[in-house]
Design a protein around this motif. Structure first.
Motif, PDB file in Angstrom:
ATOM      1  N   ILE A 127      -7.530 -56.581  -6.712  1.00  0.00           N
ATOM      2  CA  ILE A 127      -8.241 -57.417  -5.739  1.00  0.00           C
ATOM      3  C   ILE A 127      -9.603 -57.833  -6.277  1.00  0.00           C
ATOM      4  CG2 ILE A 127      -9.374 -57.341  -3.469  1.00  0.00           C
ATOM      5  CD1 ILE A 127      -6.904 -55.701  -2.512  1.00  0.00           C
ATOM      6  N   ASN A 128     -10.280 -56.938  -6.978  1.00  0.00           N
ATOM      7  CA  ASN A 128     -11.547 -57.314  -7.622  1.00  0.00           C
ATOM      8  C   ASN A 128     -11.347 -58.529  -8.531  1.00  0.00           C
ATOM      9  OD1 ASN A 128     -12.949 -55.226  -6.402  1.00  0.00           O
ATOM     10  ND2 ASN A 128     -12.834 -53.866  -8.169  1.00  0.00           N
ATOM     11  N   LYS A 129     -10.291 -58.492  -9.337  1.00  0.00           N
ATOM     12  CA  LYS A 129     -10.018 -59.594 -10.277  1.00  0.00           C
ATOM     13  C   LYS A 129      -9.582 -60.853  -9.531  1.00  0.00           C
ATOM     14  CE  LYS A 129      -8.671 -56.446 -14.009  1.00  0.00           C
ATOM     15  NZ  LYS A 129      -7.542 -55.936 -14.823  1.00  0.00           N
ATOM     16  N   HIS A 130      -8.709 -60.678  -8.552  1.00  0.00           N
ATOM     17  CA  HIS A 130      -8.226 -61.834  -7.784  1.00  0.00           C
ATOM     18  C   HIS A 130      -9.384 -62.540  -7.094  1.00  0.00           C
ATOM     19  CE1 HIS A 130      -5.947 -64.205  -4.854  1.00  0.00           C
ATOM     20  NE2 HIS A 130      -6.773 -63.729  -3.937  1.00  0.00           N
ATOM     21  N   ASN A 131     -10.267 -61.779  -6.454  1.00  0.00           N
ATOM     22  CA  ASN A 131     -11.366 -62.399  -5.707  1.00  0.00           C
ATOM     23  C   ASN A 131     -12.358 -63.093  -6.621  1.00  0.00           C
ATOM     24  OD1 ASN A 131     -10.184 -61.495  -3.375  1.00  0.00           O
ATOM     25  ND2 ASN A 131     -11.710 -59.926  -2.927  1.00  0.00           N
ATOM     26  N   ALA A 132     -12.524 -62.572  -7.838  1.00  0.00           N
ATOM     27  CA  ALA A 132     -13.416 -63.233  -8.801  1.00  0.00           C
ATOM     28  C   ALA A 132     -12.809 -64.550  -9.296  1.00  0.00           C
ATOM     29  CB  ALA A 132     -13.687 -62.299  -9.977  1.00  0.00           C
ATOM     30  N   ARG A 133     -11.469 -64.564  -9.449  1.00  0.00           N
ATOM     31  CA  ARG A 133     -10.785 -65.756  -9.960  1.00  0.00           C
ATOM     32  C   ARG A 133     -10.620 -66.838  -8.907  1.00  0.00           C
ATOM     33  NH1 ARG A 133      -6.965 -62.019 -12.127  1.00  0.00           N
ATOM     34  NH2 ARG A 133      -5.584 -62.663 -10.433  1.00  0.00           N
ATOM     35  N   THR A 134     -10.387 -66.417  -7.667  1.00  0.00           N
ATOM     36  CA  THR A 134     -10.051 -67.382  -6.614  1.00  0.00           C
ATOM     37  C   THR A 134     -10.973 -67.201  -5.412  1.00  0.00           C
ATOM     38  OG1 THR A 134      -8.386 -65.853  -5.754  1.00  0.00           O
ATOM     39  CG2 THR A 134      -7.635 -67.537  -7.316  1.00  0.00           C
ATOM     40  N   PRO A 135     -12.215 -67.642  -5.529  1.00  0.00           N
ATOM     41  CA  PRO A 135     -13.170 -67.433  -4.432  1.00  0.00           C
ATOM     42  C   PRO A 135     -12.785 -68.127  -3.139  1.00  0.00           C
ATOM     43  CG  PRO A 135     -14.069 -68.908  -6.111  1.00  0.00           C
ATOM     44  CD  PRO A 135     -12.821 -68.338  -6.686  1.00  0.00           C
ATOM     45  N   ASP A 136     -11.872 -69.077  -3.195  1.00  0.00           N
ATOM     46  CA  ASP A 136     -11.445 -69.761  -1.973  1.00  0.00           C
ATOM     47  C   ASP A 136     -10.255 -69.063  -1.305  1.00  0.00           C
ATOM     48  OD1 ASP A 136      -9.729 -70.358  -4.067  1.00  0.00           O
ATOM     49  OD2 ASP A 136      -9.266 -72.377  -3.316  1.00  0.00           O
ATOM     50  N   ASN A 137      -9.784 -67.955  -1.882  1.00  0.00           N
ATOM     51  CA  ASN A 137      -8.646 -67.221  -1.322  1.00  0.00           C
ATOM     52  C   ASN A 137      -8.872 -65.714  -1.470  1.00  0.00           C
ATOM     53  OD1 ASN A 137      -6.094 -66.644  -0.225  1.00  0.00           O
ATOM     54  ND2 ASN A 137      -5.072 -66.823  -2.206  1.00  0.00           N
ATOM     55  N   ARG A 138     -10.096 -65.275  -1.176  1.00  0.00           N
ATOM     56  CA  ARG A 138     -10.418 -63.863  -1.341  1.00  0.00           C
ATOM     57  C   ARG A 138      -9.802 -63.027  -0.218  1.00  0.00           C
ATOM     58  NH1 ARG A 138     -16.762 -64.516  -3.047  1.00  0.00           N
ATOM     59  NH2 ARG A 138     -16.869 -65.356  -0.904  1.00  0.00           N
ATOM     60  N   VAL A 139      -9.553 -61.758  -0.523  1.00  0.00           N
ATOM     61  CA  VAL A 139      -8.950 -60.853   0.449  1.00  0.00           C
ATOM     62  C   VAL A 139      -9.802 -59.593   0.576  1.00  0.00           C
ATOM     63  CG1 VAL A 139      -6.605 -61.685   0.043  1.00  0.00           C
ATOM     64  CG2 VAL A 139      -7.462 -59.743  -1.275  1.00  0.00           C
ATOM     65  N   LEU A 140      -9.664 -58.933   1.712  1.00  0.00           N
ATOM     66  CA  LEU A 140     -10.381 -57.697   1.994  1.00  0.00           C
ATOM     67  C   LEU A 140      -9.354 -56.578   2.116  1.00  0.00           C
ATOM     68  CD1 LEU A 140     -13.396 -57.093   2.441  1.00  0.00           C
ATOM     69  CD2 LEU A 140     -12.954 -57.159   4.896  1.00  0.00           C
ATOM     70  N   PHE A 141      -9.649 -55.422   1.519  1.00  0.00           N
ATOM     71  CA  PHE A 141      -8.740 -54.279   1.486  1.00  0.00           C
ATOM     72  C   PHE A 141      -9.215 -53.219   2.476  1.00  0.00           C
ATOM     73  CE2 PHE A 141      -7.142 -50.629  -1.488  1.00  0.00           C
ATOM     74  CZ  PHE A 141      -6.211 -50.245  -0.538  1.00  0.00           C
ATOM     75  N   LEU A 142      -8.399 -52.943   3.480  1.00  0.00           N
ATOM     76  CA  LEU A 142      -8.685 -51.910   4.472  1.00  0.00           C
ATOM     77  C   LEU A 142      -7.759 -50.724   4.211  1.00  0.00           C
ATOM     78  CD1 LEU A 142      -8.906 -54.162   7.658  1.00  0.00           C
ATOM     79  CD2 LEU A 142     -10.677 -53.642   5.990  1.00  0.00           C
ATOM     80  N   ASN A 143      -8.341 -49.589   3.886  1.00  0.00           N
ATOM     81  CA  ASN A 143      -7.620 -48.392   3.451  1.00  0.00           C
ATOM     82  C   ASN A 143      -7.632 -47.362   4.575  1.00  0.00           C
ATOM     83  OD1 ASN A 143      -6.961 -45.882   2.348  1.00  0.00           O
ATOM     84  ND2 ASN A 143      -8.605 -45.893   0.830  1.00  0.00           N
ATOM     85  N   TYR A 144      -6.448 -46.988   5.062  1.00  0.00           N
ATOM     86  CA  TYR A 144      -6.371 -46.077   6.197  1.00  0.00           C
ATOM     87  C   TYR A 144      -6.035 -44.639   5.821  1.00  0.00           C
ATOM     88  CZ  TYR A 144      -1.644 -47.920   5.511  1.00  0.00           C
ATOM     89  OH  TYR A 144      -0.474 -48.365   4.952  1.00  0.00           O
ATOM     90  N   SER A 145      -5.641 -44.358   4.556  1.00  0.00           N
ATOM     91  CA  SER A 145      -5.230 -42.985   4.225  1.00  0.00           C
ATOM     92  C   SER A 145      -5.402 -42.583   2.770  1.00  0.00           C
ATOM     93  CB  SER A 145      -3.756 -42.751   4.607  1.00  0.00           C
ATOM     94  OG  SER A 145      -3.577 -42.710   5.994  1.00  0.00           O
ATOM     95  N   ALA A 146      -5.670 -43.488   1.874  1.00  0.00           N
ATOM     96  CA  ALA A 146      -5.805 -43.117   0.463  1.00  0.00           C
ATOM     97  C   ALA A 146      -7.163 -42.444   0.272  1.00  0.00           C
ATOM     98  CB  ALA A 146      -5.682 -44.346  -0.433  1.00  0.00           C
ATOM     99  N   VAL A 147      -7.159 -41.123   0.014  1.00  0.00           N
ATOM    100  CA  VAL A 147      -8.383 -40.341   0.155  1.00  0.00           C
ATOM    101  C   VAL A 147      -8.974 -39.861  -1.168  1.00  0.00           C
ATOM    102  CG1 VAL A 147      -7.819 -39.643   2.496  1.00  0.00           C
ATOM    103  CG2 VAL A 147      -7.072 -38.196   0.602  1.00  0.00           C
ATOM    104  N   ASP A 148      -8.535 -40.414  -2.287  1.00  0.00           N
ATOM    105  CA  ASP A 148      -9.172 -40.071  -3.560  1.00  0.00           C
ATOM    106  C   ASP A 148     -10.657 -40.435  -3.469  1.00  0.00           C
ATOM    107  OD1 ASP A 148     -10.096 -39.800  -6.157  1.00  0.00           O
ATOM    108  OD2 ASP A 148      -8.416 -40.867  -7.072  1.00  0.00           O
TER     109      ASP A 148
END
Length: 432
Positions: A127-148
């Motif tokens: 997602i870091n790479k995708h959002n840098a490449r496509t600023p007009d189609n950025r996404v937000l990641f909501l994490n509900y259980s991955a606890v590392d």
């Protein structure tokens, strides 16, 4: 798997008691004519942990329905409903990345995932790479259980928000109980062999050494995730070690089969777990777990007696009415909190654009009649209470609700306020 709205009786009451309803919702007209705000859940819906994926989907759909039942999300052009689409990652990193590509191709602005820290780490990078490449189609990641813990420390990202306590925070809550358990002398660590399981073992060693240096670690075992069908050989090792206490971060079938093997071997130990309160574990443990098996969570149905019980009980009962089958009795408040906070952040930002919503989420507060939480700006880690609860038998009268119709539930043993659960972060976040 498109979302279809089904509003059960009592849902509006649960929304009201939870205290999360959006302003002017009571007089809002249904958001039927405007395009829905799409959420994409990437999760293992097939394979050995399919039951965990299905359980999460129920939680997310329940939360989505609550927002829609109160009128949806208000944007400048009117109210929009939320819509959930599920993408099957088969609990694998490569499959998850392929599903992320499908999600972004469909221009879905919000990504939900949590049942694997390995998958979450790969999604953050992608997602870091995708959002840098496509600023007009950025996404937000909501994490509900991955606890590392790395996800909100050295691998933190502006585009990632975690709504569960991380492994170090959960372990700290368990150790708070263990340090006053004077019968605990020798501990066996067992977990799944991936980033999360490795971190649980590391945190246990470090925190036990600080809190109870007299405790001996008599075993430290990692096993393949989702592949062990018979845990009897592991239980034999635990017995041979002389351990009186087991600490495990296992979840899903890996936890159920572990505790079932201990029960079948007649090995009565204290189990300090992250997830023994769901997905078949209580029934598998049975009487052997009463007073000996503990779990940590941000909420559970039998929270402490008091005025908060009416609101908490109504919330729980509304979920059980929506999903009445015993196998579906898997409710974790953090997923409801996540969707509620997202809806509020979209309203505050007045857009679904990822960066604007992220800024609205930073520092956001959540408060209901039985729960409170805040999103820490520095690392995007939700700070909320934690409960350590011990397994009890419903028939004994000490609890109001059992889990999954098993006849066994959990009673609060230790409550940690939000400030007591927060740990420092090493995050050095790069903001766009």
């Amino acid at each position: 798997m498109p979302y279809r709205s089904r509003f059960p009786a009592g849902l509006a009451l649960a929304c009201m008691l939870a205290g999360g309803c959006l302003s002017s919702a009571a007089s809002a007209s249904p958001a039927a004519t405007l395009a829905p705000i799409r959420l994409g859940m990437i999760e293992g819906m097939s394979g050995p942990f399919a039951n965990a994926g299905e359980a999460v989907e129920h939680n997310i759909r329940f939360a989505v329905e609550q927002v829609n039942a109160r009128g949806g999300v208000r944007l400048p052009d009117g109210r929009h409903s939320l819509s959930l689409t599920v993408f099957d990652s088969k609990q694998g990193v490569e499959d998850a990345l392929l599903q992320l590509k499908q999600l972004t191709d469909q221009k879905i602005p919000f990504v939900l995932e949590g049942n694997s820290s390995a998958v979450a780490g790969a999604l953050v990078e992608a997602i870091n790479k995708h959002n840098a490449r496509t600023p007009d189609n950025r996404v937000l990641f909501l994490n509900y259980s991955a606890v590392d813990p790395a996800l909100t420390n050295e691998k933190c990202s502006f585009w990632h928000f975690r709504f569960d306590a991380n492994a170090d925070m959960r372990m700290r809550a368990l150790v708070e109980v263990i340090k006053s358990d004077h019968q605990a002398k020798s501990v066996y660590l067992i977990g799944q062999d991936y980033s999360f399981g490795q971190q649980v073992a590391k945190a246990a060693r470090q925190q036990l050494q600080a809190a109870r240096p007299d405790i001996r670690i008599v075993g430290d075992e990692l096993h393949p995730i989702g592949k062990v069908k018979d845990f009897a050989p592991y239980i034999a090792k635990i017995r041979a070690s002389g351990a009186d206490t087991v600490i495990t971060g296992n979840w899903g079938n890996d936890l159920t089969l572990l505790v079932k093997a201990a029960k079948e071997a007649g090995l009565r130990l204290k189990f300090y777990t992250f997830y023994a309160n769901s997905l078949g574990a209580p029934a598998a443990i049975g009487d052997a777990g009463v007073g000996t098996v503990r779990a940590v969570a941000e909420w559970h149905p039998n929270i402490a007696d008091g005025v908060q019980n009416a609101a908490s009980d109504a919330f729980y009962r509304s979920f059980r009415q929506r999903f009445p089958q015993p196998k579906d009795d898997y409710l974790f408040l953090r997923m409801d909190v996540m969707i509620d906070m997202l809806a509020s952040a979209i309203e505050k930002a007045q857009t679904t654009e990822a960066a604007a919503v992220a800024r609205a989420l930073e520092g956001a507060q959540y408060k209901s009649k039985f729960h409170e939480a805040s999103m820490r700006t520095s690392d995007h880690q939700l700070i909320q209470p934690l409960y350590v609860a011990v397994m009890q038998k419903l028939a004994d009268g000490g609890i109001r609700f059992d889990n999954e119709g098993s006849g066994y539930g959990f009673k609060t043993e230790r409550y940690l306020a939000p400030a007591a659960t927060a740990l420092p972060t090493t995050c050095k976040m790069q903001r766009p």
